[in-house]
Write an enzyme that holds these catalytic residues in place. Structure first.
Site, PDB file in Angstrom:
ATOM      1  N   HIS A 212       0.600  -0.907  -0.600  1.00  0.00           N
ATOM      2  CA  HIS A 212       0.076  -0.690  -0.255  1.00  0.00           C
ATOM      3  C   HIS A 212       0.924   1.404  -0.049  1.00  0.00           C
ATOM      4  O   HIS A 212       0.735   2.319  -0.276  1.00  0.00           O
ATOM      5  CB  HIS A 212      -1.120  -0.193   1.454  1.00  0.00           C
ATOM      6  CG  HIS A 212      -1.788  -0.698   0.624  1.00  0.00           C
ATOM      7  ND1 HIS A 212      -2.658  -1.782   1.616  1.00  0.00           N
ATOM      8  CD2 HIS A 212      -3.260  -0.989  -0.244  1.00  0.00           C
ATOM      9  CE1 HIS A 212      -3.558  -2.341   0.878  1.00  0.00           C
ATOM     10  NE2 HIS A 212      -4.291  -2.162  -0.202  1.00  0.00           N
TER      11      HIS A 212
ATOM     12  N   CYS B  28      -9.346  -2.172 -11.458  1.00  0.00           N
ATOM     13  CA  CYS B  28      -8.664  -1.478 -10.952  1.00  0.00           C
ATOM     14  C   CYS B  28      -7.975  -1.325 -10.300  1.00  0.00           C
ATOM     15  O   CYS B  28      -7.230  -0.167  -8.871  1.00  0.00           O
ATOM     16  CB  CYS B  28     -10.287  -0.707 -10.267  1.00  0.00           C
ATOM     17  SG  CYS B  28     -10.586  -1.637  -8.580  1.00  0.00           S
TER      18      CYS B  28
HETATM   19  C1  PEP Z   1      -7.241  -4.011  -5.332  1.00  0.00           C
HETATM   20  O1  PEP Z   1      -6.779  -5.026  -4.477  1.00  0.00           O
HETATM   21  O2  PEP Z   1      -6.231  -4.528  -6.583  1.00  0.00           O
HETATM   22  C2  PEP Z   1      -7.416  -2.567  -5.615  1.00  0.00           C
HETATM   23  C3  PEP Z   1      -7.622  -1.964  -5.959  1.00  0.00           C
HETATM   24  O3  PEP Z   1      -7.692  -2.363  -3.736  1.00  0.00           O
HETATM   25  P1  PEP Z   1      -6.730  -2.851  -2.582  1.00  0.00           P
HETATM   26  O4  PEP Z   1      -5.157  -1.827  -3.634  1.00  0.00           O
HETATM   27  O5  PEP Z   1      -6.404  -0.691  -2.239  1.00  0.00           O
HETATM   28  O6  PEP Z   1      -6.137  -3.354  -1.794  1.00  0.00           O
END
Ligand code: PEP
Ligand code: MG
Length: 756
Positions: free
Chosen positions: A370, A683
């Site tokens: 993240h 996404c």
């Molecule tokens: C994902 O897991 O691809 C996503 C878009 O959510 P995050 O990266 O915020 O967990």
């Protein structure tokens, strides 16, 4: 061997040095006094200090015993003569018959031919050789280990005198052309492209030692023991809060900790250095410098990692000894910050003033962690898995971060700086090109339109919607504003925020993802839960369904903030249709509540689920009966599909997204949703990488959501493809059993003039 006698010698010598260092003479005078004291204390006829100057020259700066005319005249290259060898290897050298050594270089101006034995040590500061300290004797004598230790200890104190200024300029202390053992370029893993130039800021800076020589070594030993105990207790707490056996960083610390519990060598060496007269923090530093010097000569990655852990522990111990905190106030940061950390959470990154952040360097980190995602949202280059960054970069160093090539240049020479400025200018030009394509449609050569949306998470991202001319916001990570606050925002505060987002979106669609907390996204004001596998733990929709008030408040705030406007909302980490239905019911309740209170209801709310948990794929047909859309969160989906922690650097290259299982999984999602007539988007980070995006379009995806900086490059790619032949090529690929199709897709792009 009675090592206390050696210690006492070192101790009294350090006592004398303390008086000299505190004296008022010029740095050169003090240096001369230092060599005189060393010579008399160590019963050496000669003691000399060579200081490293620009061009990797070691220049004689002070001597007791050699001809005084040689000072500033005798100069040796790195690797030349015994002094040069000591500097090049960063190791001590002790010879009873120095002149018979093959590297001996005779310098007549010194008059050294009458001295037979020689012992020299590098003057090290933060792992960098800044000079060499040498003693010589007429007789062919053997220097004892204690004497070598003593000279090393003294060299450490001298390093401060050298660094303190007045002898050579700071530029010379940090030469740009490298010694083989002290690289000035570090390689890592590309986590976000781009190039930046800025000043190094260590996320957990090393402490500044103000006193090197202890006044009362016995009291200092007690201080050291208290510091060690505090550190050990803190590590115990860390381990207890991590849960045993969860792998990753905690497991490494556990292993290191155990190693020290069994091997007393490290602590023993620190104690010995305190007994020789150093303060506790200086003793840790001395052992740390020795370790760094050793590290440079070891190629075994396992041993190097263990030594890096020692480095980490030394840092922790020094902080416990000095009680210094690690947070740097914003007004003390340089204008162009290049942040360096072993690893950090996304909230920690957001603690820094983003207007000053130019780049991020991590010793660990992986593409889908993240912190990397947040850094991408900030549009700064990120180099991860950059081993040695914390030990080789000093605060205030000038750095070039080349995210494109995953390189960091430490204290770059002027021509490198000029070249980087040129690259930055080219980048601006390229952006201008994307900008000029801003109004062109994202349409393939054969007329297929691809919806390009942006991912966002902070208000400050919103201007990018217009700048990139994205079709809308495909993923608004609502947790980010929660993570950078010190308390839970009220419904009204949240509603204000959502209203501003919709206002700034100016009629373009926005997909709000409800809170995805837990895992590595912790809220500072919620009690931390201890979990063995936080990524697979109590997070996202699981928290939302168990503690529905939080979700109710968020949905209430969305309805309130929308003030009649349409929007989309989706739930993260849905594992089965029933979970989606439970969450949707909460939304219905909130809509009823708003209606009863006479609130203006949104014209339309489209409700969707994120596909991040593989189990949902096996129930996708039933899910499709209840959703308006689905969005593939490929970051999480792929980590669960491959059972491969997205934050674990060791696994970052293990599985490829452009591989048969990953692409076949995505194709399956596409088939089921297309059959049900449900819109599907993607996404996760892969949608923003032109090569991956090309494969996704080949599979049949028509809605991609990505970091705003990727829209220009992805649009440029879209405009060069012919979707018909591409889709044939991709379906043909899926029948093959390569580990990865990356190179085949690259070749395809090259052969068909596709800009990836
Ligand atoms: C994902 O897991 O691809 C996503 C878009 O959510 P995050 O990266 O915020 O967990
Ligand atoms: Mg996710």
């Amino acid at each position: 061997m009675d090592d206390r006698s050696g210690d006492t010698g070192a101790r009294s010598l350090l006592g004398r040095l303390r008086i000299v260092m505190a004296g008022s003479g010029s740095p050169e005078d003090r240096l001369t006094e230092v060599v005189q004291s060393i010579a008399s204390s160590m019963k050496a006829e000669v003691c000399s200090t060579y200081i490293r100057r620009a061009g990797d020259i070691l220049e004689l700066y002070a001597t007791e015993g050699l001809f005084p005319e040689a000072v500033h005249r005798t100069r040796l290259r790195l690797g030349e003569g015994l002094v040069g060898v000591i500097a090049a290897t960063a190791r001590p050298l002790s010879l009873s018959d120095a002149q018979s050594h093959p590297a001996f270089a005779y310098r007549p101006e010194t008059g050294e031919e009458i001295y037979h034995s020689l012992m020299g040590v590098p003057i090290l500061r933060s792992g960098q050789v800044t000079g060499v300290l040498v003693v010589q004797n007429r007789s062919r004598r053997h220097y004892t280990d204690e004497e070598i230790e003593t000279l090393q200890t003294v060299a450490m104190v001298l390093a401060e005198l050298v660094a303190g200024g007045g002898l050579v300029s700071r530029d010379e202390l940090h030469p740009t052309e490298g010694i083989a053992t002290l690289p000035h370029r570090l390689d890592g893993l590309r986590l976000n492209p781009g190039v930046a130039i800025g000043i190094a800021v260590l996320h957990q800076p090393s402490i500044v030692i103000s006193q090197f020589v202890a006044e009362d070594p016995e009291a200092e030993l007690v201080r050291l023991d208290v510091g060690i105990e505090q550190m050990q207790r803190a590590i115990d707490r860390l381990l207890a809060s991590s849960g045993l056996g969860d792998g990753g960083e905690h497991a490494d610390i556990l292993e290191t900790y155990r190693m020290f519990a069994e091997d007393r060598g490290w602590l023993g060496r620190i104690r010995e250095a305190v007994r020789s007269g150093l303060t506790a923090e200086a003793a840790v530093q001395k052992v740390r410098d020795d370790t760094r010097a050793r590290m440079k000569q070891i190629s075994d990655p396992y041993v190097r990692e263990r030594l890096a852990d020692l480095e980490d522990l030394a840092n922790r111990l020094q902080h416990h000894l000095t009680g210094e905190t690690t947070i740097i106030p914003s007004d003390q940061l340089p204008d162009d910050v290049v942040l360096i950390a072993r690893n950090m959470g996304p909230a920690e990154l957001l603690d820094y003033d983003r207007r000053r952040l130019r780049a991020l360097i991590l010793e660990e980190g992986s593409p889908t962690s993240h912190v990397a995602i947040v850094a991408r949202a900030l549009d700064i280059p990120v180099v991860g898995r950059c081993k040695g960054a914390l030990s080789q970069i000093e605060p205030d160093d000038l750095l070039v971060v080349d995210g494109d090539n995953a390189q960091v240049m430490i204290r770059p020479s002027e021509d490198i700086q000029v070249a980087v400025e040129q690259r930055l200018a080219e980048r601006r030009t390229r952006r201008a090109v994307y900008q000029s394509a801003r109004n062109l449609p994202a349409m393939t050569q054969d007329g297929v339109t691809v919806g390009l949306y942006m991912n966002a998470g902070l208000l400050i991202d919103l201007p990018e919607l217009d700048a990139s001319n994205a079709d809308g916001i495909g993923l608004y990570r609502t947790e980010l504003p929660f993570m950078i606050r010190s308390s839970f925002p009220s419904v009204i505060e949240q509603a204000h925020l959502y209203r501003r987002i919709l206002e700034q979106a100016n009629g373009k669609p926005v997909v709000f993802r409800t809170l995805d907390i837990g895992g590595d996204k912790l809220l500072p004001y919620l009690p931390e839960t201890i979990e063995e596998n936080p990524a697979m733990g109590w997070r996202a929709i699981r928290i939302a369904l168990d503690r529905p008030t939080m979700l109710r408040h968020q949905l209430r705030a969305l309805i309130l903030g929308a003030f009649g406007q349409s929007f989309s909302v989706m739930f993260p980490m849905v594992a089965e249709t029933a979970e989606f239905l439970a969450a949707r019911r909460i939304l219905e309740l909130e809509l009823q509540r708003a209606k009863q209170r006479g609130r203006k209801l949104p014209e339309r709310i489209q409700v969707g689920a994120m596909i991040e948990v593989p189990s949902l794929i096996f129930q996708l047909d039933t899910l499709c009966k209840h959703v308006d859309f689905v969005s593939v969160g490929s970051n999480d989906l792929m980590q669960f599909l491959f059972a491969s922690d997205r934050g674990n650097p060791r696994l970052a290259d293990r599985y490829d997204l452009l591989s048969p299982p990953a692409l076949r999984c995505l194709r399956e999602i596409l088939h089921v949703t297309q059959k049900a007539g449900v819109r599907v988007s993607i996404c996760g980070e892969m949608a923003g990488n032109p090569l991956e995006a090309m494969a996704l379009i080949g599979l049949g995806f028509r809605h991609l959501s990505m970091t705003p900086g990727s829209i220009g490059p992805v649009k440029a790619m879209v405009r060069t493809i012919d979707s018909g032949p591409l889709s044939l090529f991709v379906s043909h690929l899926l029948e093959q059993s390569d580990h990865s199709f990356r190179s085949k897709l690259h070749d395809y792009a090259a052969d068909h003039g596709i800009t990836v």
